[in-house]
Write an enzyme that holds these catalytic residues in place. Structure first.
Site, PDB file in Angstrom:
ATOM      1  N   CYS A   1      -3.865   6.003  -0.181  1.00 28.62           N
ATOM      2  CA  CYS A   1      -3.373   4.781   0.016  1.00 28.62           C
ATOM      3  C   CYS A   1      -3.218   4.350  -2.148  1.00 28.62           C
ATOM      4  CB  CYS A   1      -3.806   3.844  -0.316  1.00 28.62           C
ATOM      5  SG  CYS A   1      -4.292   3.633   1.454  1.00 28.62           S
TER       6      CYS A   1
ATOM      7  N   GLU B   1     -16.181  -7.679  -5.221  1.00 26.99           N
ATOM      8  CA  GLU B   1     -15.680  -7.598  -4.873  1.00 26.99           C
ATOM      9  C   GLU B   1     -14.258  -8.735  -4.363  1.00 26.99           C
ATOM     10  OE1 GLU B   1     -13.082  -4.930  -4.413  1.00 26.99           O
ATOM     11  OE2 GLU B   1     -14.467  -3.241  -4.000  1.00 26.99           O
TER      12      GLU B   1
ATOM     13  N   CYS C   1       1.226  -1.372   0.074  1.00 27.88           N
ATOM     14  CA  CYS C   1       0.186  -0.381   0.236  1.00 27.88           C
ATOM     15  C   CYS C   1       1.012   0.552   0.115  1.00 27.88           C
ATOM     16  CB  CYS C   1      -0.857  -0.241   1.117  1.00 27.88           C
ATOM     17  SG  CYS C   1      -2.537   0.768   0.896  1.00 27.88           S
TER      18      CYS C   1
ATOM     19  N   LYS D   1     -12.766  -4.824   2.159  1.00 26.42           N
ATOM     20  CA  LYS D   1     -11.643  -3.863   3.403  1.00 26.42           C
ATOM     21  C   LYS D   1     -13.155  -2.668   3.624  1.00 26.42           C
ATOM     22  CE  LYS D   1      -8.194  -1.413   4.265  1.00 26.42           C
ATOM     23  NZ  LYS D   1      -5.663  -0.681   3.547  1.00 26.42           N
TER      24      LYS D   1
ATOM     25  N   LYS E   1     -12.413  -7.999   6.138  1.00 24.60           N
ATOM     26  CA  LYS E   1     -11.335  -6.785   6.773  1.00 24.60           C
ATOM     27  C   LYS E   1     -12.223  -5.388   7.261  1.00 24.60           C
ATOM     28  CE  LYS E   1      -6.744  -3.279   7.790  1.00 24.60           C
ATOM     29  NZ  LYS E   1      -6.467  -2.901   7.028  1.00 24.60           N
TER      30      LYS E   1
HETATM   31  C1  PBG Z   1      -3.087   0.498   4.713  1.00 20.70           C
HETATM   32  C2  PBG Z   1      -3.338  -0.889   5.566  1.00 20.70           C
HETATM   33  C3  PBG Z   1      -4.506   0.089   7.130  1.00 20.70           C
HETATM   34  C4  PBG Z   1      -4.269  -1.218   7.914  1.00 20.70           C
HETATM   35  C5  PBG Z   1      -4.024  -2.745   7.297  1.00 20.70           C
HETATM   36  N1  PBG Z   1      -3.041  -1.533   5.834  1.00 20.70           N
HETATM   37  C6  PBG Z   1      -4.620   1.243   7.304  1.00 20.70           C
HETATM   38  C7  PBG Z   1      -5.835   1.536   6.519  1.00 20.70           C
HETATM   39  O1  PBG Z   1      -6.967   1.546   5.149  1.00 20.70           O
HETATM   40  O2  PBG Z   1      -5.811   2.968   6.649  1.00 20.70           O
HETATM   41  C8  PBG Z   1      -5.171  -1.087   9.265  1.00 20.70           C
HETATM   42  C9  PBG Z   1      -4.746  -2.627   9.825  1.00 20.70           C
HETATM   43  C10 PBG Z   1      -5.514  -1.945  11.126  1.00 20.70           C
HETATM   44  O3  PBG Z   1      -6.313  -1.486  11.903  1.00 20.70           O
HETATM   45  O4  PBG Z   1      -5.119  -3.176  12.255  1.00 20.70           O
HETATM   46  N2  PBG Z   1      -3.867   0.592   4.169  1.00 20.70           N
END
Ligand code: PBG
Length: 326
Positions: free
Chosen positions: A130, A234, A120, A196, A249
Site C-alpha cells: 500500500c 488511531e 490506496c 483497519k 474494518k
Molecule cells: C486496499 C483495500 C483492501 C480492502 C479495502 N481497501 C485490501 C487490503 O487492505 O489488503 C479490503 C476490502 C474487502 O476485503 O472487502 N488497501
C-alpha cells in the site's frame, strides 16, 4: 404480596408490536455498495471467490451504478484495477487512470449518487503493497503520503464526492486534507479507514482487486487483531487530522471495536466495512444449502448496526435493498 411474574414475551407476541419496540433499524440510506472497475469494453469478469461480484468495464459499470441509485442506495465505493502496475503505483494518480475515468463517466450519467473512491496504492503497485517500498523491502511512510495526496486530489478533480484512504500510513488524512484544501476542495469530506486490521478476511478482495502483496504481508501498517485500545488512538489521530467519517474494518469479527469507537467518538458518523471474506463465507455456505442467505445477511447487517455503526459498506447492499425501506 409477591410481584407478578415478569413477562417480556408480552411485547413479542405479534409483528406490529415487535416492530414498535425494535431498537435497531437498517435502511438503504445506510448502505454503500462497492464496485471493481477494470479497463476494456463490455467486460464483466466474475470474481471467483465472490459469487455475484464482477470486475466491470466502465460501460458496464455505469448502468449498474444507475440501478443501484434507483434501488435507494445513496453511495458507491470504487476500486480500480489498472492496465499496468509499477513500483510507485502511478496508475493511482494518472488523470486518465481507471478510477478517474470511471468517476467522470458516473458523474455524467448519475450525478446524484455519492461517489466515494478508495485511496490506496496496493492495486497499482507491482509489489502489491500500500506504499512505497525501500530496497530492503520496508514500506516507507512519508514518501507514500505525497503519492496518496496526489491520488486523492486526482479523484476529486475527476468528480469524486468523498475520498476514503485505506492504506494505514501515519499522517495520511492530514496530508490529503492539506492537498485538497490547497486546491480549493475544502468542502470534500474524508472517510477514513481509521481502524483497519491486518485481516485474513480481505482474501477474496485481493482476487477481485488483484492487489495481493507479492512478498510479506501488511502487518507493518495494518493493525494487530489483538488490539482495541489502539483503535481509539488511531481514530483520534485521524479526527485531529481532519477525518469527517471514521471507519472500522472488518466488521463482524470486530463488533466490540465498533462499539468502543462509537462510544469514544459520539461526535462523528461511524462506518463499518463488511468485508469480502464476511461476504464470501455466507455465499459459500448458502450455495451448499447450509444457511438461509437472506436471513443470515439481514442478521449480520443488523448486528453491525447494533454494535454502533451508522453506515455499512457491504457487497450485500444490492441484494438486501429490495427488502428494506428507507
Ligand atoms: C486496499 C483495500 C483492501 C480492502 C479495502 N481497501 C485490501 C487490503 O487492505 O489488503 C479490503 C476490502 C474487502 O476485503 O472487502 N488497501
Amino acid at each position: 404480596m409477591a410481584f407478578p411474574v415478569q413477562r417480556p414475551r408480552r411485547l413479542r407476541q405479534r409483528e406490529p408490536i415487535r416492530r414498535m419496540v425494535r431498537e435497531t433499524r437498517l435502511s438503504v440510506d445506510q448502505l454503500i455498495q462497492p464496485f471493481f472497475v477494470i479497463y476494456g469494453r463490455d467486460v464483466a469478469n466474475p470474481v471467483r471467490s465472490m459469487p455475484g461480484v464482477f470486475q466491470l468495464s466502465i460501460d458496464r459499470l455505469v448502468p449498474q451504478v444507475e440501478e443501484t441509485y434507483r434501488m435507494g442506495i445513496p453511495a458507491v465505493l470504487l476500486f480500480g484495477i489498472p492496465e499496468r502496475k509499477d513500483p510507485l503505483g502511478s496508475g493511482a494518480y494518472d488523470p486518465e487512470g481507471i478510477i478517474q475515468r470511471a468517476v467522470r463517466a458516473i458523474k455524467e450519467k448519475v450525478p446524484e449518487i455519492v461517489v466515494i473512491t478508495d485511496v490506496c496504492l496496493c492495486e497499482y503497485t507491482d509489489h502489491g503493497h500500500c506504499g512505497v517500498v525501500s530496497e530492503k523491502g520496508e514500506v516507507l511512510n512519508d514518501p507514500t503520503l505525497e503519492l496518496l495526496a496526489k491520488e486523492a486530489l486526482s479523484h476529486v478533480e475527476a468528480g469524486a464526492d468523498i475520498v476514503a484512504p485505506s492504506d494505514m500510513m501515519d499522517g495520511r488524512v492530514g496530508a490529503i486534507r492539506r492537498a485538497l484544501d490547497e486546491s480549493g476542495y475544502s468542502h470534500i469530506p474524508i472517510l477514513s479507514y481509521a481502524v483497519k486490521y491486518a485481516s485474513a478476511f480481505y482474501g477474496p478482495f485481493r482476487d477481485a482487486a488483484e492487489s495481493a502483496p507479492r512478498f510479506g504481508d501488511r502487518r507493518s501498517y495494518q493493525m494487530d487483531p489483538c488490539n482495541v485500545r489502539e483503535a481509539i488512538k488511531e481514530a483520534q489521530l485521524d479526527l485531529e487530522e481532519g477525518a469527517d467519517i471514521l471507519m472500522v474494518k472488518p466488521a463482524l469479527p470486530y463488533l466490540d471495536v465498533i462499539r468502543v469507537v462509537r462510544d469514544a467518538f459520539p461526535q462523528v458518523p461511524l462506518a463499518a466495512y463488511n468485508v469480502s471474506g464476511e461476504y464470501s463465507l455466507v455465499k459459500a455456505a448458502a450455495q451448499l444449502g447450509w444457511v438461509d442467505e437472506g436471513k443470515i445477511m439481514m442478521e449480520m447487517l443488523l448486528s453491525i448496526r447494533r454494535a454502533g455503526a451508522d453506515i455499512i459498506i457491504t457487497y450485500f447492499a444490492r441484494d438486501i435493498a429490495p427488502v428494506l425501506g428507507s
